[in-house]
Each structure stands twice: as C-alpha cells, then as structure tokens.
Design a protein around this motif. Structure first.
Motif, PDB file in Angstrom:
ATOM      1  N   TYR A   1       0.827  -1.209   0.000  1.00  0.00           N
ATOM      2  CA  TYR A   1       0.000   0.000   0.000  1.00  0.00           C
ATOM      3  C   TYR A   1       0.862   1.260   0.000  1.00  0.00           C
ATOM      4  O   TYR A   1       0.493   2.269  -0.607  1.00  0.00           O
ATOM      5  N   GLU A   2       2.020   1.193   0.658  1.00  0.00           N
ATOM      6  CA  GLU A   2       2.946   2.327   0.621  1.00  0.00           C
ATOM      7  C   GLU A   2       3.459   2.555  -0.792  1.00  0.00           C
ATOM      8  O   GLU A   2       3.582   3.703  -1.250  1.00  0.00           O
ATOM      9  N   CYS A   3       3.759   1.469  -1.501  1.00  0.00           N
ATOM     10  CA  CYS A   3       4.224   1.600  -2.885  1.00  0.00           C
ATOM     11  C   CYS A   3       3.160   2.246  -3.759  1.00  0.00           C
ATOM     12  O   CYS A   3       3.460   3.087  -4.613  1.00  0.00           O
ATOM     13  N   MET A   4       1.897   1.857  -3.553  1.00  0.00           N
ATOM     14  CA  MET A   4       0.816   2.458  -4.326  1.00  0.00           C
ATOM     15  C   MET A   4       0.708   3.956  -4.040  1.00  0.00           C
ATOM     16  O   MET A   4       0.587   4.770  -4.959  1.00  0.00           O
ATOM     17  N   TYR A   5       0.758   4.316  -2.763  1.00  0.00           N
ATOM     18  CA  TYR A   5       0.579   5.721  -2.381  1.00  0.00           C
ATOM     19  C   TYR A   5       1.741   6.585  -2.865  1.00  0.00           C
ATOM     20  O   TYR A   5       1.530   7.672  -3.435  1.00  0.00           O
ATOM     21  N   TYR A   6       2.977   6.108  -2.658  1.00  0.00           N
ATOM     22  CA  TYR A   6       4.150   6.903  -3.014  1.00  0.00           C
ATOM     23  C   TYR A   6       4.605   6.657  -4.454  1.00  0.00           C
ATOM     24  O   TYR A   6       5.606   7.219  -4.888  1.00  0.00           O
ATOM     25  N   GLN A   7       3.870   5.784  -5.150  1.00  0.00           N
ATOM     26  CA  GLN A   7       4.098   5.535  -6.580  1.00  0.00           C
ATOM     27  C   GLN A   7       5.506   5.017  -6.872  1.00  0.00           C
ATOM     28  O   GLN A   7       6.217   5.516  -7.742  1.00  0.00           O
ATOM     29  N   VAL A   8       5.892   4.009  -6.107  1.00  0.00           N
ATOM     30  CA  VAL A   8       7.173   3.336  -6.317  1.00  0.00           C
ATOM     31  C   VAL A   8       6.895   1.871  -6.650  1.00  0.00           C
ATOM     32  O   VAL A   8       6.295   1.157  -5.847  1.00  0.00           O
ATOM     33  N   PRO A   9       7.275   1.399  -7.829  1.00  0.00           N
ATOM     34  CA  PRO A   9       6.998   0.002  -8.190  1.00  0.00           C
ATOM     35  C   PRO A   9       7.758  -0.968  -7.295  1.00  0.00           C
ATOM     36  O   PRO A   9       8.809  -0.632  -6.740  1.00  0.00           O
ATOM     37  N   LEU A  10       7.213  -2.173  -7.179  1.00  0.00           N
ATOM     38  CA  LEU A  10       7.843  -3.147  -6.286  1.00  0.00           C
ATOM     39  C   LEU A  10       8.123  -4.452  -7.003  1.00  0.00           C
ATOM     40  O   LEU A  10       7.493  -4.780  -8.014  1.00  0.00           O
ATOM     41  N   MET A  11       9.069  -5.180  -6.448  1.00  0.00           N
ATOM     42  CA  MET A  11       9.405  -6.519  -6.919  1.00  0.00           C
ATOM     43  C   MET A  11       9.034  -7.508  -5.828  1.00  0.00           C
ATOM     44  O   MET A  11       9.442  -7.348  -4.675  1.00  0.00           O
ATOM     45  N   CYS A  12       8.233  -8.526  -6.181  1.00  0.00           N
ATOM     46  CA  CYS A  12       7.801  -9.519  -5.197  1.00  0.00           C
ATOM     47  C   CYS A  12       8.068 -10.927  -5.719  1.00  0.00           C
ATOM     48  O   CYS A  12       8.594 -11.100  -6.830  1.00  0.00           O
ATOM     49  N   SER A  13       7.710 -11.918  -4.933  1.00  0.00           N
ATOM     50  CA  SER A  13       7.937 -13.321  -5.297  1.00  0.00           C
ATOM     51  C   SER A  13       6.754 -13.897  -6.059  1.00  0.00           C
ATOM     52  O   SER A  13       5.594 -13.566  -5.785  1.00  0.00           O
ATOM     53  N   LYS A  14       7.054 -14.783  -6.979  1.00  0.00           N
ATOM     54  CA  LYS A  14       6.000 -15.510  -7.691  1.00  0.00           C
ATOM     55  C   LYS A  14       5.272 -16.468  -6.737  1.00  0.00           C
ATOM     56  O   LYS A  14       5.783 -16.823  -5.687  1.00  0.00           O
ATOM     57  N   ASN A  15       4.080 -16.863  -7.144  1.00  0.00           N
ATOM     58  CA  ASN A  15       3.273 -17.844  -6.412  1.00  0.00           C
ATOM     59  C   ASN A  15       2.915 -17.379  -5.006  1.00  0.00           C
ATOM     60  O   ASN A  15       2.962 -18.147  -4.045  1.00  0.00           O
ATOM     61  N   THR A  16       2.573 -16.107  -4.899  1.00  0.00           N
ATOM     62  CA  THR A  16       2.127 -15.540  -3.625  1.00  0.00           C
ATOM     63  C   THR A  16       0.837 -14.754  -3.849  1.00  0.00           C
ATOM     64  O   THR A  16       0.524 -14.347  -4.972  1.00  0.00           O
ATOM     65  N   TYR A  17       0.099 -14.542  -2.759  1.00  0.00           N
ATOM     66  CA  TYR A  17      -1.086 -13.680  -2.827  1.00  0.00           C
ATOM     67  C   TYR A  17      -0.670 -12.251  -3.170  1.00  0.00           C
ATOM     68  O   TYR A  17      -1.361 -11.549  -3.897  1.00  0.00           O
ATOM     69  N   LEU A  18       0.505 -11.844  -2.676  1.00  0.00           N
ATOM     70  CA  LEU A  18       1.030 -10.523  -3.001  1.00  0.00           C
ATOM     71  C   LEU A  18       1.218 -10.384  -4.508  1.00  0.00           C
ATOM     72  O   LEU A  18       0.886  -9.344  -5.091  1.00  0.00           O
ATOM     73  N   GLU A  19       1.740 -11.419  -5.154  1.00  0.00           N
ATOM     74  CA  GLU A  19       1.900 -11.370  -6.609  1.00  0.00           C
ATOM     75  C   GLU A  19       0.557 -11.138  -7.298  1.00  0.00           C
ATOM     76  O   GLU A  19       0.462 -10.347  -8.248  1.00  0.00           O
ATOM     77  N   GLU A  20      -0.493 -11.822  -6.827  1.00  0.00           N
ATOM     78  CA  GLU A  20      -1.825 -11.631  -7.411  1.00  0.00           C
ATOM     79  C   GLU A  20      -2.221 -10.159  -7.382  1.00  0.00           C
ATOM     80  O   GLU A  20      -2.707  -9.604  -8.379  1.00  0.00           O
ATOM     81  N   MET A  21      -2.023  -9.512  -6.228  1.00  0.00           N
ATOM     82  CA  MET A  21      -2.415  -8.113  -6.087  1.00  0.00           C
ATOM     83  C   MET A  21      -1.522  -7.191  -6.927  1.00  0.00           C
ATOM     84  O   MET A  21      -1.997  -6.243  -7.552  1.00  0.00           O
ATOM     85  N   VAL A  22      -0.233  -7.469  -6.945  1.00  0.00           N
ATOM     86  CA  VAL A  22       0.717  -6.636  -7.695  1.00  0.00           C
ATOM     87  C   VAL A  22       0.397  -6.676  -9.191  1.00  0.00           C
ATOM     88  O   VAL A  22       0.362  -5.636  -9.865  1.00  0.00           O
TER      89      VAL A  22
END
Length: 372
Positions: A293-314
């Motif tokens: 959510y911080e990345c969305m607000y401050y407009q900084v793209p992020l790198m996350c891991s595959k096969n995670t719920y976070l990946e789904e949202m990203v």
C-alpha cells in the motif's frame, strides 16, 4: 468504548494507526512488552492513550526466560484489568491471550462482559507443521478461540480462508494494512538531485537473510545500481557486513514510519519485497504486507515473489513485477523491466483508486465491528 490493546511488543505502525484512530472517539489504553529488535514509536502515539510498559521480554530462543517474565507480570495485568472496565480487549497472539485468560478468568470462566478480539498479522509455523507439537498447538489454539475469542481480525483474507475458516465461526474482519490519511506526514522535501543510478530499497524489519543476500550478490559493486536499506531487525548484521564491503550497498539504520516514510520512498526507484516461499510455513505465500500500500501511495513500483497472494495483487493492479529470486538472472531481469517501463508505471499509479491503499473507510468499519 473503553478499549485495551494488550500486545506482545511495543506497537508497530499497524497498531499505532489503530490506536490513534480509535483514541479520537474512545478511551484507549495500551499494555505491551518491549522488544529490542523493534523500533520505538512511542512519540507517534496519541498523548491521551494510557500506556503500561511491562518491560523487556526475551526473544523466542529463550522460552523459559520468556515464560518467567510472563509469570512475573501476571500481578500487574490483574491490577490493570481489575481497576478498569474495558468494553473490548484486543490481543495479538496466543501468548498474550493466555496471559489475559490467566489474569482475568476465574477457573477459566468469564468474570465480566468484556469482549475479547484477536488480531493476526502473520500465521505462525505451527499452523503448517505436521509434527506432534504443531498438532497440539493447533488443538490448543482451536480450543482457546472457541472459548475465549469473540472477534477475529486478520490482515489478509487468505489467512482466514486457509486456516481460521476451519474452526472459527464468530465475527471476522479483514483489516489490510493500508495507510491512514490522518497518519500521513506530508512534507515539502528537497531531496538530493536524482542520479542516473537505479536505487533499490529494502524498507522495514530485516527478517529475510537469503533474499537480501541474493540481491546484494546480484548488484554488489555495480556502478549503476545502489541498494538502500532502512530498518532494523534479526538480519541487520548481514546488511551491515555487506555495507562495509561494498560502497553501493548503504545501510541507513532504523527509521520512524510516521515521519520518515515519504523521504525514504522519494529516494527510491524500486522496493524489493521478495520472500522465500519454499518454507514449511506458507505465511509468505498468504500475506499482504504494508509495503504494497505504501508503494501504491508513493508511486514506487515493487518486486515480489512468484506464487504468492502478493503477486496476485501486484499484477492485478499493475504496480510491479514478480520473480523467482533464486533463479540466476531473475532479479536483474525484473529490475531492468521496471526501469525500462518507469514512466508508464508512474502514469498508471496516478489512476489507482484511493481505497486500494488508503484505509480510512476500513478503520471506520473496524470501530463499528468492535462495538457490535
């Protein structure tokens, strides 16, 4: 309402947001133990909140010392509870739930009408284990929840569908760790002039050794990339060792999430939010961290891991890329993609609806959830 937050550590930003929001229209008290590895955000807590610091608690590697600390504290907990009439007590794990039960319940029978809520921000290892102790812990958890917990709060809906749905049938609330407008400190910053270098940031608790090492090894001594690390935690020493040896890896130390976040994000091109998913614990696959959510607000793209719920949202919201960080070249390919498409991503961030990353409405619903 008269609300007590009884938690196992000094409040992290997530709890500070809740405490301050609820303190606007309710009487709020805070009881907690102190942990060396966590930042002290005491100055960011509403001055009207009554605070009870039960002192430093040993870490989990010294279980007997921790239990002895708990035993010594029960008298103080009883005094706090007996001199106040709380409508709601919010705890954050089984340890403090048991402490509360031992301190308040007579022969494990409820003495008052205080509602007990528990907030789960991570699923512990026993949830996923197959051994005898893991099974016994799950049985204890099930019994405690059924008998003593009135309301459950989870920071990811996947926590509920994966685990709690199997046995908890009472009230449930999903409170994602979004930003809260009243806590955002906007400042007119005049940071250092932007260089041609790519700045990759690690921000928050330093709990992920292998993930950091993979990033450091990928870019150590690279003249076009700097890695900035902000935070403290279990693997702080690993970060410090790399920073000593490689000039493009810079450790800035701990920070205050309420006063320093804007400055930090404005200095970064990418947030590195990669987790090891090849563990017995599936928590990393199910979690939604506040950095999303911080990345969305401050407009900084992020790198996350595959096969995670976070990946789904990203990927659903187009705010970054996912990688299998253990595979050679994956991290570098992810960084190259983000930098190549930086302008398009910046424009896309501006189109995201605010309720994706601001939790103002969620916190209002939380207050109603606790009252009901």
């Amino acid at each position: 309402m008269n609300i007590l937050f009884f938690i196992s550590h000094q409040p992290n930003p997530r709890f500070v947001k809740q405490i301050n929001f609820l303190a606007k229209t309710n009487k709020v008290s805070l009881a907690y133990f102190q942990r060396k590895t966590l930042a002290d955000l005491d100055s960011s807590i509403d001055s009207g909140v009554a605070r009870h610091n039960f002192g430093e608690i040993p870490n989990a590697s010294s279980p007997f010392k921790r239990i002895w600390t708990y035993i010594k504290t029960i008298g103080r907990i009883k005094k706090l509870i007996n001199t106040s009439s709380f409508d709601v007590v919010l705890v954050n794990n089984l340890d403090v739930l048991l402490l509360y039960v031992f301190s308040v319940f007579t022969f494990f029978k409820r003495k008052n009408k205080t509602k007990v809520a528990i907030e789960i921000s991570d699923l512990r290892g026993y949830v996923f284990g197959t051994g005898f102790m893991a099974k016994r812990m799950r049985a204890l958890e099930k019994r405690l929840y059924k008998k003593y917990i009135d309301k459950l709060i989870v920071t990811s809906k996947k926590y509920y569908t994966y685990h709690f749905e199997k046995f908890f049938t009472k009230d449930v609330f999903v409170l994602e760790n979004k930003l809260l407008s009243q806590e955002i400190k906007k400042t007119e910053t005049q940071g250092d002039p932007k260089t041609e270098k790519t700045i990759i940031g690690i921000v928050g608790l330093l709990l992920r050794k292998d993930e950091y090492v993979q990033l450091f090894e990928t870019y150590k001594d690279d003249t076009n990339v700097e890695i900035h690390v902000h935070g403290k935690g279990q693997y702080q020493n690993v970060v410090e060792e790399y920073a000593k040896k490689h000039t493009n890896i810079i450790y800035f130390g701990p920070y205050n999430a309420f006063t320093d976040t804007q400055r930090i994000y404005e200095s970064l091109d990418i947030i590195y939010l990669v987790y090891d998913i090849d563990q017995v614990s599936l928590n990393n696959r199910l979690a939604l961290p506040n950095k999303l959510y911080e990345c969305m607000y401050y407009q900084v793209p992020l790198m996350c891991s595959k096969n995670t719920y976070l990946e789904e949202m990203v990927l659903e919201h187009g705010v970054g890329v996912s990688v299998e960080y253990k595979l050679p070249g994956e991290i570098k390919n992810g960084v190259d993609f983000l930098m190549k498409n930086a302008d398009q991503m910046k424009a896309h961030f501006a189109t995201l609806p605010e309720n994706l990353y601001l939790g103002d409405d969620d916190y209002k619903k939380l207050e109603s959830f606790l009252i009901e």
